[in-house]
Design a protein around this motif. Structure first.
Motif, PDB file in Angstrom:
ATOM      1  N   HIS A  12       2.132  15.767   0.000  1.00 48.51           N
ATOM      2  CA  HIS A  12       2.958  15.148   1.692  1.00 48.51           C
ATOM      3  C   HIS A  12       2.146  13.435   1.579  1.00 48.51           C
ATOM      4  N   ARG A  13       3.056  13.074  -0.099  1.00 48.65           N
ATOM      5  CA  ARG A  13       2.616  12.378  -0.844  1.00 48.65           C
ATOM      6  C   ARG A  13       3.721  11.435   0.518  1.00 48.65           C
ATOM      7  N   ALA A  14       4.261  10.956   0.738  1.00 51.10           N
ATOM      8  CA  ALA A  14       5.359  10.793   2.155  1.00 51.10           C
ATOM      9  C   ALA A  14       4.317  10.268   3.182  1.00 51.10           C
ATOM     10  N   ARG A  15       4.266  11.267   3.769  1.00 53.35           N
ATOM     11  CA  ARG A  15       3.691  11.473   4.524  1.00 53.35           C
ATOM     12  C   ARG A  15       2.553  10.466   4.946  1.00 53.35           C
ATOM     13  N   LEU A  16       1.659  10.607   3.826  1.00 48.17           N
ATOM     14  CA  LEU A  16       0.558   9.654   3.762  1.00 48.17           C
ATOM     15  C   LEU A  16       0.420   7.695   3.020  1.00 48.17           C
ATOM     16  N   LEU A  17       1.730   7.926   3.196  1.00 49.31           N
ATOM     17  CA  LEU A  17       1.933   6.440   2.354  1.00 49.31           C
ATOM     18  C   LEU A  17       1.695   6.028   3.699  1.00 49.31           C
ATOM     19  N   LEU A  18       2.130   5.957   4.527  1.00 48.94           N
ATOM     20  CA  LEU A  18       1.584   4.825   6.128  1.00 48.94           C
ATOM     21  C   LEU A  18       0.347   4.475   6.263  1.00 48.94           C
ATOM     22  N   SER A  19      -0.159   5.883   6.532  1.00 46.54           N
ATOM     23  CA  SER A  19      -1.577   5.538   6.775  1.00 46.54           C
ATOM     24  C   SER A  19      -2.466   5.155   5.452  1.00 46.54           C
ATOM     25  N   ALA A  20      -1.968   5.290   4.608  1.00 46.45           N
ATOM     26  CA  ALA A  20      -2.932   4.631   2.841  1.00 46.45           C
ATOM     27  C   ALA A  20      -1.957   2.725   3.563  1.00 46.45           C
ATOM     28  N   VAL A  21      -1.284   2.578   3.405  1.00 47.60           N
ATOM     29  CA  VAL A  21      -1.631   1.371   3.154  1.00 47.60           C
ATOM     30  C   VAL A  21      -1.620   1.001   4.589  1.00 47.60           C
ATOM     31  N   ALA A  22      -1.997   1.246   6.080  1.00 53.85           N
ATOM     32  CA  ALA A  22      -3.228   0.808   7.271  1.00 53.85           C
ATOM     33  C   ALA A  22      -3.716   0.769   6.886  1.00 53.85           C
ATOM     34  N   ILE A  23      -4.887   1.235   5.970  1.00 58.46           N
ATOM     35  CA  ILE A  23      -5.839   1.088   5.043  1.00 58.46           C
ATOM     36  C   ILE A  23      -5.910  -0.059   4.404  1.00 58.46           C
ATOM     37  N   VAL A  24      -4.803   0.238   3.641  1.00 57.03           N
ATOM     38  CA  VAL A  24      -5.162  -1.170   1.897  1.00 57.03           C
ATOM     39  C   VAL A  24      -4.945  -2.547   3.370  1.00 57.03           C
ATOM     40  N   LEU A  25      -4.245  -2.794   4.120  1.00 55.52           N
ATOM     41  CA  LEU A  25      -4.294  -3.651   4.908  1.00 55.52           C
ATOM     42  C   LEU A  25      -5.123  -3.761   6.180  1.00 55.52           C
ATOM     43  N   GLY A  26      -6.052  -3.233   6.558  1.00 54.59           N
ATOM     44  CA  GLY A  26      -7.449  -3.469   6.708  1.00 54.59           C
ATOM     45  C   GLY A  26      -8.299  -3.575   6.024  1.00 54.59           C
ATOM     46  N   VAL A  27      -8.511  -2.995   5.088  1.00 54.36           N
ATOM     47  CA  VAL A  27      -9.426  -2.958   3.785  1.00 54.36           C
ATOM     48  C   VAL A  27      -9.496  -4.994   3.612  1.00 54.36           C
ATOM     49  N   ALA A  28      -7.954  -4.679   3.228  1.00 54.98           N
ATOM     50  CA  ALA A  28      -7.389  -6.194   2.049  1.00 54.98           C
ATOM     51  C   ALA A  28      -7.990  -7.506   3.562  1.00 54.98           C
ATOM     52  N   PHE A  29      -7.889  -7.288   4.879  1.00 55.69           N
ATOM     53  CA  PHE A  29      -8.858  -8.189   5.557  1.00 55.69           C
ATOM     54  C   PHE A  29     -10.240  -8.765   5.242  1.00 55.69           C
ATOM     55  N   VAL A  30     -10.479  -7.352   5.193  1.00 55.00           N
ATOM     56  CA  VAL A  30     -12.167  -7.940   5.095  1.00 55.00           C
ATOM     57  C   VAL A  30     -12.641  -8.137   3.688  1.00 55.00           C
ATOM     58  N   ALA A  31     -12.110  -7.529   2.892  1.00 55.72           N
ATOM     59  CA  ALA A  31     -12.446  -7.917   1.232  1.00 55.72           C
ATOM     60  C   ALA A  31     -11.519  -9.010   1.124  1.00 55.72           C
ATOM     61  N   GLY A  32     -11.033  -9.597   1.190  1.00 52.65           N
ATOM     62  CA  GLY A  32      -9.738 -10.827   2.024  1.00 52.65           C
ATOM     63  C   GLY A  32     -11.355 -12.209   2.451  1.00 52.65           C
TER      64      GLY A  32
END
Length: 835
Positions: A12-32
């Motif tokens: 199910h990696r394709a189905r989970l990819l966009l969710s992972a992107v959402a986390i990447v963006l959220g963490v990127a803003f906090v970490a940034g």
């Protein structure tokens, strides 16, 4: 279960990819944000440390209690410090007011501050600026100029500059180089000149030093030298070079920290939006994998193992996505620095600082949010009965009456509590803002609770739209209202906050503009600059004599005990000066009466019609309180005396400023020409126009709006991925249904239109809901701000708000492009055979 979980992730990696992107963006803003904060602090400290790198000990002045005069170290201290054993080099640093004239002969100033001159130290190790062009001065008639002023005023190396001394006599200096003070530019808001010590003394008398810098001889530590200097200069603050760098940086970072902490709020918003996307994803995945989970139960998996498998899946996704988010956060930090450089924030540059603690915080935040968002779907997964694997898949959750009632009750309770808190906070003014914000958060929880019911209500008018694609789109949005609600709420947060800030900033701008127009209706404000801050009395006389000028009212200021006192020429009341009154009347302010600023009146326990005692230079005097006013922009005035009473108490005195109002019918160009003519021989007087104030106010509000929009854009982008994710998973879930529709005659284009229209509907619903909530609480926050100032209308920037709704709809359409294209390309035969 570990191998099973890893296998599910691969499948199910394709189905989970966009969710992972959402986390990447959220963490990127906090970490940034954390990286940007650490980088900014390090840059400030590095800059100050570099400026004081060779200073081992510093003697500082005792801070003046009045705060109006620059504190100085006595000249006599320099010799005593130079005689200290272990002092290899000692230099007194000079900072004096030296106004610089522009090409038109006017003073170069920022606000009410004229230029400053500093010394170029004879010992290069004490140099606290960077030479960016040219060379250092070699004679008292040569100078450096800060690069910012040189650019703004079109000065170049080789030009002749004109400055004024304390007697307003002119001196010519040759510009031989440009300097960069970096963060130390804060020592002067206007121009900064750097001359030799003799050059500074030839222009301005030096009564002392701003600081005495001392360099230690080889083998002498900072602490030992500081102890010796402290003994030689008793009563004066003596600090080590390291402490000096820390104090200088800390004085700036105290204000910077508040701003940087505010950035974290936007990071938290991004994480909240990301958590909604993740929750929705896992909820959909659990629903789609009902048969898979049931088969696991059939072959012996326990509820605990199923729960643990889902949580483990979330943990792995959270860790991997958070790690990627931290890497992306470096780019976000660089982008933030570029954004603030573009806005002219004056934040020093430096190498990006990524600390271990920031990495751990980012990993923990993203992982905890991911796992927390998956807990409820994981619990739902344990309820899948093994027998489900033998039957058909369920169509999707349909809310029972009990669930609907529970949602409605929760929404009413939370919404009512939120409105109650908001209503409680508004009358408290600015002190109640925290209560208003808390009320908004509680109310939004109520919106989350009632979200699925709102989807049904909001989409009902669209069920009879013409055309098969549009009706199918509405049906798709209504199929699972809980999923649709969670998807659109992610967008609602960003749009709601943007709307709230737009309403508040629009109201603030309108309020400021009305205050200038209604209560300070003068056209020009004339004030003194530099060491000679007074306005000569002949200025007002010459202005009154000009037929183009209707009113020229002098303003004089003084101190009565702990109160700032002002007096306005009687011709100014009701014409050029009309403060907002909460009680009483001015009517020329007769002798024996006083008008008080509302906070000062409260502090003194005074009220309109009563009496108050003021401590004047000749002793205490009692006045009748004629009025209470709520606005002061002249000089922070807390009490207004009549012209006659002020003259008796303080003497004729100099004019602090002059309020100028053009005669009716005179054009702005003509009235400004009259003012400039009178001030042609007064270079130390600055003219400010109300039109200029209003333009500055509007420009500042536009900049803040743009900044907030850029910061909140992250949550909009995350919400866009949420819509795309939901739609993609929904396409997979409805593979057989889409194939059947294609078999019944629905074309590829119609299928794409159906999915695009569904995403557009979700985006518009989220936008409309965000605008409704944001506008409502924008009104509440605005009312709290306005409460302390006598109230006023709340401004709703309709065009901008409509733009937010359109942006939300556009986000939905963009998010639907890939899922719609993929669905249209799917094979009808394979689709009918799926499931």
């Amino acid at each position: 279960m570990l191998r099973t979980t890893l296998a599910r992730l691969r499948v199910h990696r394709a189905r989970l990819l966009l969710s992972a992107v959402a986390i990447v963006l959220g963490v990127a803003f906090v970490a940034g944000t954390f990286t940007f904060t650490a980088t900014t602090k390090a840059a400030f400290f590095d800059r100050f440390a570099a400026q004081s790198r060779h200073v081992d000990t510093a003697v500082e002045p005792v801070v003046a209690r009045s705060g109006k005069e620059r504190p100085m170290v006595p000249v006599s201290v320099l010799g005593k410090v130079a005689a200290v054993p272990g002092a290899a080099s000692v230099e007194g640093r000079i900072v004096v007011s030296v106004p610089l004239l522009d090409h038109a002969g006017r003073v170069v100033a920022n606000g009410e501050t004229a230029g400053t001159a500093i010394d170029v130290p004879a010992d290069p190790r004490f140099q606290d600026f960077t030479l960016t062009r040219g060379r250092l001065p070699r004679s008292p008639a040569e100078t450096l100029l800060d690069a910012t002023t040189a650019t703004e005023q079109h000065f170049a190396v080789g030009d002749t500059l004109t400055v004024l001394d304390s007697r307003n006599a002119r001196h010519a200096l040759r510009l031989v180089g440009l300097l960069d003070l970096g963060v130390n530019k804060g020592l002067a808001d206007g121009s900064v000149l750097a001359l030799s010590a003799d050059g500074v003394r030839s222009i301005a008398p030096v009564g002392g030093y701003q600081r005495i810098d001392v360099a230690a001889a080889p083998g002498v530590s900072q602490s030992a030298l500081t102890a010796r200097v402290r003994a030689a200069a008793p009563g004066l603050p003596v600090v080590t070079g390291g402490q000096l760098a820390h104090d200088l940086a800390d004085s700036v970072l105290h204000h910077v920290d508040l701003f940087l902490q505010g950035l974290l709020i936007f990071g938290l918003v991004a994480l909240v939006v990301a958590s909604l996307v993740i929750y929705n994803t896992f909820k959909i995945l659990i629903a789609q994998r009902t048969r898979e989970l049931a088969l696991l139960r059939c072959v012996g998996a326990t509820r605990r193992q199923v729960f643990g498998g889902v949580v483990l899946e979330a943990l792995i996704i959270g860790l991997v996505a958070s790690a990627a988010g931290i890497v992306a956060g470096i780019g976000v930090a660089a982008g933030m620095r570029g954004l603030f450089d573009l806005l002219g924030a004056g934040i020093p540059s430096g190498t990006l600082v990524v600390t271990g603690s920031n990495v751990l915080i980012g990993l923990a935040a993203g992982t905890v949010i991911t796992v927390g968002s998956a807990l409820l779907p994981a619990a739902l997964a344990t309820r899948v009965a093994p027998v489900t694997a033998l039957g058909a898949l369920p169509e999707g959750p349909v809310g029972s009456v009990r669930l609907r009632v529970a949602r409605l009750v929760a929404a009413l309770l939370l919404g009512g509590a939120g409105i109650a808190l908001t209503a409680k906070g508004i009358p408290e003014g600015k002190n109640g803002l925290v209560t208003v914000v808390a009320g908004g958060c509680v109310f939004f929880l109520g919106v989350l609770a009632v979200g699925p019911l709102l989807v049904g209500a909001l989409t009902r008018p669209f069920t009879r739209l013409p055309g098969v694609p549009l009706r199918l789109a509405v049906t798709g949005a209504r199929r699972n209202p809980g999923r649709t609600a969670t998807t659109m709420v992610a967008l609602t947060i960003g749009v709601g906050l943007m709307t709230l800030f737009s309403v508040v900033l629009g109201t603030a701008g309108d309020f400021g503009s009305r205050q200038l127009t209604e209560h300070y209706p003068f056209d020009y404000l004339i004030q003194g600059l530099g060491s000679s801050a007074a306005v000569p009395p002949e200025v007002a006389l010459r202005l009154r004599a000009d037929p183009r000028i209707g009113t020229a009212a002098e303003v004089r200021t003084g101190t009565a005990g702990h109160l700032q006192v002002a007096s306005v020429d009687p011709t100014g009341y009701g014409t050029a000066y009309k403060p907002q009154l909460s009680a009483g009347s001015l009517d020329g302010l007769p002798a024996g009466s006083v008008a008080l600023y509302k906070p000062a009146a409260a502090r003194l326990g005074a009220h309109a019609g009563g009496t108050v005692s003021l401590s004047l230079p000749h002793g205490k005097a009692t006045f009748r309180v004629a009025a209470i006013y709520t606005s002061n922009v002249l000089n922070g005035e807390e009490a207004l005396l009549s012209w006659a009473d002020y003259a008796r108490a303080f003497g004729p005195g100099p004019d602090y400023s002059v309020l100028v109002l053009a005669r009716p019918g005179v054009s702005p160009a003509a009235s400004r020409a009259a003012v400039d003519l009178v001030l042609a021989d007064q270079p130390l007087l600055k003219v400010s126009s109300i039109a200029g104030y209003r333009a500055q106010l509007n420009s500042a509000i536009d900049q803040v709006t743009a900044l907030l929009g850029a910061l909140l854009a992250t949550s909009i982008v995350i919400a866009l991925f949420g819509i795309a994710n939901t739609l993609s998973l929904s396409v997979i879930e409805r593979t057989r249904e889409s194939a059947l529709l294609r078999a019944l005659g629905l074309t590829r284009r119609q299928l794409r239109r159906t999915l695009t229209a569904e995403a557009l509907l979700i985006g518009l619903l989220g936008g409309v809901l965000g605008v409704a909530v944001g506008a409502g609480f924008g009104w509440a926050v605005s009312q709290a701000f306005l409460h302390d100032s006598g109230g006023g209308p709340v401004v709703f920037p309709v065009l901008r708000i409509c733009g937010y709704v359109a942006l939300a709809g556009l986000a939905g359409v963009v998010a639907a492009l890939v899922p719609a294209r993929r669905a249209a390309r799917a094979s009808i035969i394979e689709g009918l055979g799926s499931g």
